[in-house]
Design an enzyme around this catalytic site. Structure first.
Site, PDB file in Angstrom:
ATOM      1  N   LYS A  65       3.000   6.538   4.877  1.00  0.00           N
ATOM      2  CA  LYS A  65       2.201   5.437   4.350  1.00  0.00           C
ATOM      3  C   LYS A  65       2.797   4.084   4.695  1.00  0.00           C
ATOM      4  CE  LYS A  65      -1.448   4.078   2.514  1.00  0.00           C
ATOM      5  NZ  LYS A  65      -1.383   3.024   3.558  1.00  0.00           N
ATOM      6  N   SER A  96      -6.108   3.538   4.488  1.00  0.00           N
ATOM      7  CA  SER A  96      -5.604   2.772   3.352  1.00  0.00           C
ATOM      8  C   SER A  96      -6.722   1.998   2.652  1.00  0.00           C
ATOM      9  CB  SER A  96      -4.501   1.797   3.796  1.00  0.00           C
ATOM     10  OG  SER A  96      -3.733   1.361   2.696  1.00  0.00           O
ATOM     11  N   LYS A 155       0.025   3.650  -2.709  1.00  0.00           N
ATOM     12  CA  LYS A 155      -1.010   4.687  -2.650  1.00  0.00           C
ATOM     13  C   LYS A 155      -0.426   6.094  -2.574  1.00  0.00           C
ATOM     14  CE  LYS A 155      -4.773   1.909  -0.654  1.00  0.00           C
ATOM     15  NZ  LYS A 155      -4.152   0.637  -0.278  1.00  0.00           N
ATOM     16  N   SER A 204       0.797  -1.231   0.000  1.00  0.00           N
ATOM     17  CA  SER A 204       0.000   0.000   0.000  1.00  0.00           C
ATOM     18  C   SER A 204       0.830   1.282   0.000  1.00  0.00           C
ATOM     19  CB  SER A 204      -0.957   0.015   1.194  1.00  0.00           C
ATOM     20  OG  SER A 204      -2.087  -0.782   0.926  1.00  0.00           O
TER      21      SER A 204
END
Length: 445
Positions: A256, A129, A67, A64
Site C-alpha cells: 500500500k 486506493s 487503508k 493511504s
C-alpha cells in the site's frame, strides 16, 4: 626523538589503519543504504524479526497506508460472514459526492442505473486506493464511518500497534472531507502511525489474510462505474511488473502506497524471493519515485544480506536435557526432541553465532518438574529457542523469538495400581533406609 624513514612511516601508517579497521567494525551495508526517508523499517514477514530500522518510533502521518487497516476489517467481515463478496453496497449521498472529486484518488460512483458489489469496491480500494469506495464499505460494515473508525482503533489495540491513531477510514486529511469527517475527530486531524506500528499492521494483515495479495498484486484493472463508463485503475504500486519499468522489482506483490501534503510520499511494500518474504516501510520521502527507490534499497539490502537457514534439524535433542521425568506412568522418564527444524533468518555467514536453549513449559509440569502420565507421543512440553552471540536482535513484538516446539518422542501410559503400590512401598522403605544411614553417619561425624 627518533624519526622513521619514509618506507617505515608508510608501513606504520598502514598498520594503524588496518588495526583501526579491525577494532571499529561499522555495519557498512546499513550505512551504505543512506535512505532518503524520515523513517524506515525492514522486517522478516514470517518471524517479525527487524532487519533494518531508522527512526522507527517517530509517529508520522500515514496517508493511504491507513487503508491496510480498512482492508483488514473488510477481509475480517468477509471471513466471519457478516458481508459477502457478491453483496451489493448502498451508495450514500456523501459517498457519491466524494467519489466525483477527481483531485483525490477515486472511481466515480452512482446511485442509479448500476450497483456495485463488495468485491468491485474492494478491488478499487486495494488497487486504486479509491477513497469513496473505502467509506462505502466502512458504512456497510459498521453502519457509519464513525463506528468503523472506532473499530479500526479497537483492532489496532488488539493487534498491539501501540503508536497509532485512526481518525478516518481512508487516510485523507480530515479537512478534505468537507466537514463529513467521523464524529469526535478534529477538522485538521490525520491518521498517525510509527513505522514500527505500520509494519505490525502489514505483518498482521499478511499473517491473518494472505489473500490480500491476490488483489494488491494486480497491476491494472477496469472498473465499471456506469453502463458506458469504464475507469482504468492503474495500481499505485509502481514496483509491480508492467506499470513503470524503471521501478519493476522481482518478487514484489504489495502492499500500500500513501500520500498527503503532511505525510509526504510513503509506501509499505512486501516481496518474496526463495521462500523469504520481507515487509518494508518508508515514510516521508520527497517524491513518488523516491518511495519506490528507497524501498528498492531496503529490499536489496534484505535479500542480499539475509537468508533463511535451518540451524537445527527436525528431531534435535539438547545435550544433557534428553529426557523429562515422568510421574504416574509406566516409564519414569520420556525422551523429547524438536517437532520440526529450527530455522531463522540470519545475516549471511553468521550461522555459527546461534545456540539453542531448551525452555520447558512449567504449566505442563507438576511442582516437582515432572510430566504427569498418561500422555501421547508428540505432547508439547516446551520450546527450543535461539540465542544470538552476535548483534542484538529485535522483533516487532517483545514476546517474539525464533523457536520451535519440543515434544515427547513416545506415549507414556498411566501405571497400573500394583506398579504404583510397589513404587510407594519402595519409596517408603527407601526413605527409612536413607534416614537410618543418615542417623548412623551422624554418630561418627
Amino acid at each position: 626523538m627518533k624519526f622513521l624513514g619514509n618506507k617505515q612511516w608508510v608501513a606504520a601508517f598502514m598498520a594503524i589503519l588496518l588495526t583501526a579497521s579491525l577494532i571499529v567494525q561499522p555495519n557498512t551495508v546499513e550505512a551504505a543504504l543512506d535512505l532518503e526517508a524520515e523513517s524506515a523499517i525492514l522486517v522478516d514477514a514470517e518471524s517479525g524479526k527487524v532487519l533494518y530500522q531508522k527512526n522507527i518510533d517517530a509517529i508520522l502521518p500515514t496517508a493511504s497506508m491507513t487503508k491496510m487497516m480498512s482492508e483488514y476489517l473488510i477481509l475480517e467481515a468477509i471471513d466471519e460472514g457478516r458481508i459477502s463478496w457478491d453483496q451489493q453496497v448502498p451508495i450514500s449521498d456523501w459517498v457519491r459526492t466524494l467519489s466525483h472529486q477527481t483531485a483525490l484518488s477515486n472511481v466515480p460512483l452512482r446511485q442509479d442505473l448500476v450497483t456495485y458489489s463488495v468485491r468491485e469496491l474492494y478491488e478499487s480500494v486495494a488497487i486504486y486506493s479509491a477513497n469513496a469506495s473505502t467509506i462505502a464499505l466502512a458504512e456497510l460494515i459498521a453502519g457509519s464511518e464513525t463506528e468503523f473508525v472506532n473499530q479500526m482503533n479497537e483492532k489496532g489495540a488488539e493487534l498491539g500497534l501501540e503508536d497509532y491513531e485512526f481518525v478516518n477510514s481512508t487516510g485523507l486529511n480530515n479537512r478534505d472531507l468537507q466537514g463529513n469527517h467521523p464524529d469526535g475527530t478534529g477538522d485538521e486531524a490525520e491518521n498517525m502511525m510509527s513505522a514500527r506500528a505500520t509494519a505490525k499492521l502489514a505483518y498482521a494483515l499478511l499473517r491473518d489474510y494472505p489473500e490480500v495479495l491476490d488483489t494488491a498484486s494486480i497491476p491494472m484493472k477496469d472498473f465499471q462505474a456506469g453502463p458506458d463508463e469504464v475507469i482504468p485503475m492503474e495500481n499505485w504500486n509502481w514496483m509491480l511488473s508492467s506499470i513503470r519499468p524503471q521501478h519493476d522489482y522481482d518478487g514484489i506483490d504489495g502492499l500500500k502506497t500513501g500520500y498527503t501534503s503532511a505525510a509526504g510520499n510513503a509506501f509499505t511494500g512486501t516481496a518474496e524471493r526463495d521462500g523469504l518474504r520481507l515487509i518494508s516501510v518508508v515514510m516521508r520521502t520527497d517524491t513518488r519515485d523516491d518511495r519506490f527507490n528507497e524501498t528498492r534499497k531496503l529490499m536489496d539490502y534484505g535479500f542480499n544480506n539475509f537468508s533463511t537457514v535451518d540451524l537445527y534439524d527436525d528431531g534435535y535433542v539438547v545435550e544433557g536435557e534428553e529426557t523429562v521425568p515422568v510421574v504416574g506412568g509406566k516409564e519414569r522418564e520420556v525422551s523429547i526432541s524438536s517437532s520440526e527444524a529450527l530455522s531463522a533468518v540470519v545475516r549471511n555467514g553468521q550461522d555459527d553465532q546461534y545456540s539453542a536453549t531448551l525452555v520447558l513449559d512449567q504449566d505442563k509440569l507438576n511442582k516437582d518438574g515432572e510430566l504427569v502420565a498418561p500422555f501421547e507421543a508428540g505432547e508439547a512440553v516446551g520450546s527450543l529457542t535461539l540465542t544470538s552471540e552476535g548483534e542484538d536482535e529485535q522483533f516487532l513484538y517483545a514476546d517474539q523469538q525464533d523457536g520451535v516446539t519440543m515434544v515427547t518422542d513416545t506415549a507414556v501410559e498411566e501405571a497400573g495400581w500394583f506398579t504404583k503400590m510397589m513404587r510407594g512401598i519402595g519409596g517408603f522403605f527407601s526413605g527409612i533406609w536413607n534416614a537410618a544411614v543418615n542417623t548412623v553417619s551422624g554418630w561418627f561425624s
